[in-house]
Design an enzyme around this catalytic site. Structure first.
Site, PDB file in Angstrom:
ATOM      1  CD  GLU A   1     -12.734 -19.322 -30.503  1.00 15.99           C
ATOM      2  OE1 GLU A   1     -12.216 -20.389 -30.869  1.00 15.99           O
ATOM      3  OE2 GLU A   1     -13.804 -18.885 -30.977  1.00 15.99           O
TER       4      GLU A   1
ATOM      5  CD  GLU B   1     -13.977 -15.489 -33.858  1.00 18.99           C
ATOM      6  OE1 GLU B   1     -14.513 -16.610 -34.065  1.00 18.99           O
ATOM      7  OE2 GLU B   1     -12.755 -15.338 -33.711  1.00 18.99           O
TER       8      GLU B   1
END
Length: 501
Positions: free
Chosen positions: A160, A277
């Protein structure tokens, strides 16, 4: 009443993309006994093929060290703990989906960290030393586990980076530099190793476009694209919890289709697309993760998301997890399929029910998936996630299923607000933060599905199954041919048993 007629044959396959990978807390947690015991339990019941987590290069795993030799700083690579961790994974039959991050503190250009366990999220102060580290890690993996094995491991670069909390200033240009240096370091050891990124969270898909353009113009290696997907709103935070509304599953599907289209409009068309995820909430302190609603909601994602992506990895398998400090209670809103003390949550059973499905897909819609197994038995899962609308609190079904004429044995396994809901029992106990051994044992006893069985009859090649789904219910059905041996018992007469006349 929902009436369905299931096709006899579909020639379609239910793709095993839903259990390709599962997430984990930081890798260093794999040194704990409860973590490994829980992973073994999850692997046995769900059979995930890969596992992905943060912290490979963080100081608690201890790979990057430095010594002072003749007045010079000399890197030392220590594989003591990572060998123990990856050995444990492979012994259980699960492979690493390797995330390369975060930054070892002695190699970091700054002091910014993320999480309770302080993963450093700054760029390397020396890209040459970073490249050497990556090469040493990959070389060691091949030396220990063999080239053939490591070639099956994907290598994802960072986590991220579009968020300033995970990558200093969310600096896109600096991440692209890190990506290229890292990918080239991996490929320098073996050009057939698979590398990818950018592992961004939702809401920043312009990063995907920029990333693909960068890899094209800079000739950076790229074998797969990765992204994360959650369906919660921003919500309300309290000292111990976060509460968020959960959006319909279409929100996630629309994002997945949009990114797939984005990839296919470039030279990287048909490149594998992995969701490394996903969950309902992106916060590890949201009680929704512990509920029966979460289980029923996730079922549609398990059923459908594989139509749009190559894999999607549930975040995470266990509540042995410490992003927001050591867990403060037995049930605390953790991501895990399994709570502390190896207590299965309702969502664990959603996954284990899907693990029972056959490969031949006969039918699926927003609330049911019907499959046929190689032995010709029928297995299906039905669910009813309840968003609060009174008319949807229960769903009634009548399903005509193709089946061999004769007696049919029907097994039903049910999870809902009443059954296999240890969170509900824990609330009734008064929410003990640190339950006694007796309370833990009771929570394990209630954390099992309700099982019912009955006989039905198939006529003219069809068996009719009627059932009702309560709110936030998931049910697994198994239909098998009855091999009746009653006539082999001499003198069999149930009417002679008291109360059965």
């Amino acid at each position: 009443m929902n009436k369905l007629v299931i096709p006899r044959d579909s020639k379609k396959e239910f793709l095993g993309r839903w259990n390709f990978c599962v997430g984990t807390g930081r890798l260093g947690l794999a040194l704990q006994k409860e973590y490994i015991d829980t992973l073994a339990f999850v692997k046995k019941n769900i059979d995930f093929k890969y596992i992905r987590g943060h912290g490979l290069l963080c100081d608690d795993v201890g790979i990057y060290r430095e010594d002072m030799v003749d007045g010079k700083v000399v890197p030392f690579y220590n594989f003591t703990y990572i060998d123990r961790i990856f050995d444990s994974y492979l012994e259980l039959g699960i492979k690493p989906f390797v995330e390369l991050g975060f930054m070892p503190k002695k190699l970091a250009s700054g002091a910014q960290t993320v999480f309770y366990w302080e993963g450093n999220v700054t760029p390397p102060k020396d890209y040459e030393k970073w490249s050497d580290l990556i090469k040493a890690v990959v070389k060691h993996f091949i030396s220990r586990y063999g080239e053939e094995e490591v070639l099956t491991w994907p290598f994802e670069i960072w986590n991220e980076p579009n968020l300033p909390g995970f990558w200093e200033h969310a600096d896109e240009k600096e991440y692209f530099k890190l990506y290229k240096v890292t990918a080239e370091a991996v490929k320098s050891i073996n050009e057939n190793l698979k590398v990818g990124g950018p592992a961004i969270c939702g809401g920043a898909d312009h990063w995907i476009k920029d990333f693909l353009k960068f890899c094209d113009t800079e000739n950076a290696p790229l074998d797969f694209v990765s992204r994360h997907a959650y369906t919660s709103t921003v919500g309300e935070k309290t000292p111990h919890f976060t509460y968020q509304e959960i959006m319909p599953q279409e929100h996630m599907f629309d994002e997945l289709k949009s990114v797939r289209k984005m990839i296919d409009e470039t030279k990287f068309k048909r490149l594998p697309f992995h969701i490394t995820e996903y969950n309902t909430s992106y916060h590890p302190l949201n009680p929704v993760h512990d509920t029966a609603f979460n289980a029923a909601y996730i079922c549609r994602i398990l059923s459908e998301a594989g139509d749009y992506v190559n894999s999607f990895s549930y975040w995470t398998f266990s509540d042995v997890f410490e992003e927001c400090d050591v867990p403060r209670a037995e049930f605390h809103g953790g991501f895990g399929l399994v709570a502390l003390h190896n207590i299965p949550k309702p969502t664990f059973y959603a996954f284990s029910f899907f693990n029972e499905l056959g490969k031949e897909l006969l039918y699926k819609d927003e609330h049911i998936i019907v499959t046929k197994k190689e032995d010709k038995s029928i297995v299906f899962v039905a669910w009813n996630e309840w968003f609060g609308k009174a008319s949807d609190e229960e769903k009634e079904y009548e399903i005509a299923i193709p089946f061999k004429d004769g007696k049919v044995f029907v097994e039903r396994y049910t999870v809902n607000e009443e059954y296999a809901n240890p969170w509900g029992t824990w609330r009734e106990m008064g929410r003990p933060r640190f339950p006694s051994k007796e309370q833990i044992e009771l929570l394990r006893k209630v954390a099992v599905p309700h099982i019912t069985t009955n006989n039905s009859v198939a006529e003219n090649g069809t068996v009719n199954i009627k059932f009702v789904l309560k709110k936030n219910e998931v049910s697994l059905f198994k239909l098998k041919v009855v091999e009746d041996e009653s006539d082999t018992y001499i003198g069999l007469d149930d009417t002679k048993i008291t109360s059965y006349k």
